[in-house]
Design a protein around this motif. Structure first.
Motif, PDB file in Angstrom:
ATOM      1  N   HIS A 293       0.864  -1.170   0.000  1.00  0.00           N
ATOM      2  CA  HIS A 293       0.000   0.000   0.000  1.00  0.00           C
ATOM      3  C   HIS A 293       0.906   1.226   0.000  1.00  0.00           C
ATOM      4  N   ASN A 294       0.315   2.388   0.062  1.00  0.00           N
ATOM      5  CA  ASN A 294       1.123   3.598   0.142  1.00  0.00           C
ATOM      6  C   ASN A 294       1.959   3.587   1.418  1.00  0.00           C
ATOM      7  N   CYS A 295       3.260   3.737   1.240  1.00  0.00           N
ATOM      8  CA  CYS A 295       4.168   3.735   2.395  1.00  0.00           C
ATOM      9  C   CYS A 295       5.090   4.943   2.291  1.00  0.00           C
ATOM     10  N   ASP A 296       5.107   5.772   3.317  1.00  0.00           N
ATOM     11  CA  ASP A 296       6.034   6.901   3.372  1.00  0.00           C
ATOM     12  C   ASP A 296       7.359   6.387   3.908  1.00  0.00           C
ATOM     13  N   ILE A 297       8.239   5.996   2.992  1.00  0.00           N
ATOM     14  CA  ILE A 297       9.502   5.377   3.388  1.00  0.00           C
ATOM     15  C   ILE A 297      10.400   6.353   4.145  1.00  0.00           C
ATOM     16  N   ALA A 298      10.281   7.649   3.807  1.00  0.00           N
ATOM     17  CA  ALA A 298      11.078   8.652   4.523  1.00  0.00           C
ATOM     18  C   ALA A 298      10.633   8.753   5.976  1.00  0.00           C
ATOM     19  N   GLU A 299       9.329   8.808   6.190  1.00  0.00           N
ATOM     20  CA  GLU A 299       8.790   8.873   7.552  1.00  0.00           C
ATOM     21  C   GLU A 299       9.130   7.600   8.334  1.00  0.00           C
ATOM     22  N   THR A 300       9.125   6.459   7.660  1.00  0.00           N
ATOM     23  CA  THR A 300       9.431   5.185   8.320  1.00  0.00           C
ATOM     24  C   THR A 300      10.847   5.196   8.890  1.00  0.00           C
ATOM     25  N   PHE A 301      11.816   5.596   8.089  1.00  0.00           N
ATOM     26  CA  PHE A 301      13.204   5.587   8.557  1.00  0.00           C
ATOM     27  C   PHE A 301      13.444   6.693   9.585  1.00  0.00           C
ATOM     28  N   ARG A 302      12.803   7.859   9.416  1.00  0.00           N
ATOM     29  CA  ARG A 302      12.985   8.931  10.405  1.00  0.00           C
ATOM     30  C   ARG A 302      12.391   8.529  11.750  1.00  0.00           C
ATOM     31  N   SER A 303      11.262   7.782  11.711  1.00  0.00           N
ATOM     32  CA  SER A 303      10.637   7.329  12.949  1.00  0.00           C
ATOM     33  C   SER A 303      11.529   6.339  13.693  1.00  0.00           C
ATOM     34  N   VAL A 304      12.160   5.425  12.932  1.00  0.00           N
ATOM     35  CA  VAL A 304      13.056   4.457  13.567  1.00  0.00           C
ATOM     36  C   VAL A 304      14.279   5.164  14.153  1.00  0.00           C
ATOM     37  N   LEU A 305      14.787   6.159  13.459  1.00  0.00           N
ATOM     38  CA  LEU A 305      15.906   6.942  13.999  1.00  0.00           C
ATOM     39  C   LEU A 305      15.523   7.592  15.327  1.00  0.00           C
ATOM     40  N   ASP A 306      14.299   8.126  15.412  1.00  0.00           N
ATOM     41  CA  ASP A 306      13.830   8.727  16.665  1.00  0.00           C
ATOM     42  C   ASP A 306      13.755   7.681  17.779  1.00  0.00           C
ATOM     43  N   GLN A 307      13.282   6.469  17.440  1.00  0.00           N
ATOM     44  CA  GLN A 307      13.162   5.401  18.449  1.00  0.00           C
ATOM     45  C   GLN A 307      14.523   5.002  19.017  1.00  0.00           C
ATOM     46  N   LEU A 308      15.548   5.049  18.164  1.00  0.00           N
ATOM     47  CA  LEU A 308      16.875   4.567  18.572  1.00  0.00           C
ATOM     48  C   LEU A 308      17.806   5.696  18.994  1.00  0.00           C
ATOM     49  N   THR A 309      17.254   6.892  19.136  1.00  0.00           N
ATOM     50  CA  THR A 309      18.093   8.036  19.517  1.00  0.00           C
ATOM     51  C   THR A 309      18.756   7.838  20.872  1.00  0.00           C
ATOM     52  N   LYS A 310      17.999   7.340  21.856  1.00  0.00           N
ATOM     53  CA  LYS A 310      18.561   7.161  23.200  1.00  0.00           C
ATOM     54  C   LYS A 310      19.686   6.129  23.184  1.00  0.00           C
ATOM     55  N   LYS A 311      19.492   5.023  22.461  1.00  0.00           N
ATOM     56  CA  LYS A 311      20.529   3.991  22.395  1.00  0.00           C
ATOM     57  C   LYS A 311      21.804   4.549  21.777  1.00  0.00           C
ATOM     58  N   ALA A 312      21.643   5.375  20.749  1.00  0.00           N
ATOM     59  CA  ALA A 312      22.811   5.986  20.116  1.00  0.00           C
ATOM     60  C   ALA A 312      23.470   7.016  21.032  1.00  0.00           C
ATOM     61  N   SER A 313      22.645   7.789  21.715  1.00  0.00           N
ATOM     62  CA  SER A 313      23.187   8.814  22.621  1.00  0.00           C
ATOM     63  C   SER A 313      23.983   8.189  23.752  1.00  0.00           C
ATOM     64  N   ASP A 314      23.518   7.044  24.254  1.00  0.00           N
ATOM     65  CA  ASP A 314      24.233   6.360  25.333  1.00  0.00           C
ATOM     66  C   ASP A 314      25.633   5.946  24.902  1.00  0.00           C
ATOM     67  N   LYS A 315      25.839   5.739  23.595  1.00  0.00           N
ATOM     68  CA  LYS A 315      27.161   5.374  23.076  1.00  0.00           C
ATOM     69  C   LYS A 315      27.915   6.589  22.539  1.00  0.00           C
ATOM     70  N   GLY A 316      27.266   7.750  22.594  1.00  0.00           N
ATOM     71  CA  GLY A 316      27.909   8.961  22.098  1.00  0.00           C
ATOM     72  C   GLY A 316      27.905   9.058  20.586  1.00  0.00           C
ATOM     73  N   LEU A 317      26.930   8.427  19.926  1.00  0.00           N
ATOM     74  CA  LEU A 317      26.855   8.429  18.468  1.00  0.00           C
ATOM     75  C   LEU A 317      25.854   9.461  17.972  1.00  0.00           C
ATOM     76  N   ASP A 318      26.132  10.028  16.817  1.00  0.00           N
ATOM     77  CA  ASP A 318      25.211  10.950  16.164  1.00  0.00           C
ATOM     78  C   ASP A 318      24.365  10.179  15.159  1.00  0.00           C
ATOM     79  N   LEU A 319      23.045  10.406  15.212  1.00  0.00           N
ATOM     80  CA  LEU A 319      22.142   9.830  14.217  1.00  0.00           C
ATOM     81  C   LEU A 319      21.731  10.935  13.254  1.00  0.00           C
ATOM     82  N   ILE A 320      21.928  10.699  11.957  1.00  0.00           N
ATOM     83  CA  ILE A 320      21.700  11.740  10.953  1.00  0.00           C
ATOM     84  C   ILE A 320      20.777  11.200   9.871  1.00  0.00           C
TER      85      ILE A 320
END
Length: 427
Positions: free
Chosen positions: A267-294
């Protein structure tokens, strides 16, 4: 019909008949003696004329018979040529390599598949050993010719590439000077069998390890009389961790099974929104390691795909990148490629050595098993990505340099997208 013989017969018979008739006429008018002789001459002329007619009729019949025989021979040759063409077409249409060999394993015929399999243009006149570089195959042909009985064997071929084939050789009859040989390639079948065996072995190992740990700790706690609170505090979290690991493995197996067997509901899938949403979900895990998510790309980009499965692809790729990047960044780059969308997940992590790249998408394949276990990986994440992407008609690949990082590239068809209606903005 022989034209010269026909002409000579015509001249002799009809010419003689005409001459005799002339003499008879002269006899009737008294210029050639007795009229009785004239009647004899007329009879002789009639006989000559009749003989000429019979001779011509016979010669015409012979000519027609010869013509019919020639036509029958031409028809037989034409039919034989058509049969030969049909047999060649049948042989070339088969997905089985076919050879006809003599008693010394020399090739007398090879079909199209045989020439494709061993990458040759003309095999006739060469030996089966020279073409296939297989001593075992040559011996199979020679033994078949010598014993006059069918032989078959599963053989490994090293030329021009590594292959496995089922070879069968048989004589046409007891007095035949030829041996028929067929080779059916089963390389993919054997590879799938090996994958299946490895899968069963790996699943058994992955399940056995946490079960063994759980059982050992449970028995230790059970034997502890009276119970030691410190020991319970030490072991129970590990038991819970291993139970969670079993649950993760089971969940990944179910996801993989669904990706392989169930039809994709797009069906219609906003692939950009999908990947940006996953980046938001994993922001804390990345921050705990001192990584930048872009994220770099459009805010919206619609494709025809299954949103839940695309989310799984994003989670597996980004989470994997975070797990194997000790410092630096993880970047998602989304690009419009016309009929395709390209998604690059780029990290500055540990990288992958070249010998591991061909197997990186295999089930349970892990470069560093100890590190993978420590990060909670099951070895199924990239395999799930591969199956989901390919079920959508796309491709996934990886480029990596050891100790510099990796780039996973996903290319998906845009498909038939219905652009969502935007709000009019009216109050």
């Amino acid at each position: 019909m022989n034209n010269r013989a026909f002409l000579i017969t015509t001249l002799l018979c009809y010419g003689g008949a005409a001459l005799v008739a002339l003499l008879a006429v002269l006899g009737f008018v008294g210029l050639a003696g007795d009229p009785g002789l004239s009647w004899a001459l007329i009879l002789a002329g009639l006989l000559l004329a009749g003989a000429g007619v019979n001779a011509q009729t016979a010669m015409r019949a012979q000519a027609e018979a010869a013509k019919r025989a020639l036509s029958d021979a031409d028809l037989a040759r034409t039919q034989l040529e058509r049969q030969r063409t049909a047999v060649d077409a049948l042989g070339d249409g088969l997905d089985v390599a076919i050879f006809i060999c003599d008693g010394r394993a020399g090739i007398r015929y090879a079909n199209r598949r045989a020439m494709e399999l061993f990458r040759i243009e003309n095999a006739v006149g060469r030996s089966i050993l020279a073409i296939t570089l297989s001593y075992d195959l040559e011996q199979l042909v020679l033994e078949t010719f010598r014993l006059k009985e069918a032989k078959h064997s599963e053989l490994n071929f090293s030329y021009p590439v590594e292959r496995v084939g089922l070879a069968k050789a048989w004589p046409s009859d007891e007095d035949s000077e030829h041996v028929y040989l067929s080779i059916y390639e089963i390389t993919d079948l054997r590879r799938l069998e090996r994958v299946r065996q490895d899968f069963v072995s790996n699943v058994s190992h992955e399940l056995r390890t946490p079960l063994t740990i759980i059982r050992t700790m449970a028995e230790t706690l059970l034997d502890d009389d009276p119970p030691d609170p410190e020991l319970s505090k030490k072991y129970l979290p590990k038991v819970i961790s291993e139970v969670d690991r079993l649950s993760t493995i089971s969940n990944d197996l179910l996801i993989l099974s669904a990706a392989e067997s169930n039809p994709v509901r797009k069906h219609n899938c906003d692939i950009a929104e999908t990947f940006r949403s996953v980046l938001d979900q994993l922001t804390k895990k990345a921050s705990d390691k001192g990584l930048d998510l872009i994220y770099q790309g459009p805010k919206q980009f619609f494709i025809e795909a299954n949103t839940a499965q695309m989310t799984q692809v994003a989670i597996n790729l980004i989470d994997n990148a975070i797990n194997y990047t000790p410092q630096g960044s993880v970047k998602v780059n989304l690009k419009d490629e016309g009929t395709l969308v390209e998604i690059d997940v780029i990290d500055t992590g540990l990288g992958i050595s070249s010998e591991h790249l061909p197997r990186i998408f295999e089930r349970f394949y892990r470069i560093d098993k100890a590190r993978s276990r420590a990060t909670g990986g099951t070895g199924l994440g990239l395999s799930i990505v591969k199956h989901i992407v390919e079920s959508h008609g796309g491709k996934v690949s990886v480029e990596s340099t050891l100790n510099k990082g990796s780039t996973f590239v996903v290319k998906l068809p845009v498909g038939n997208v219905v652009e969502p209606e935007s709000d009019s903005g009216m109050p």
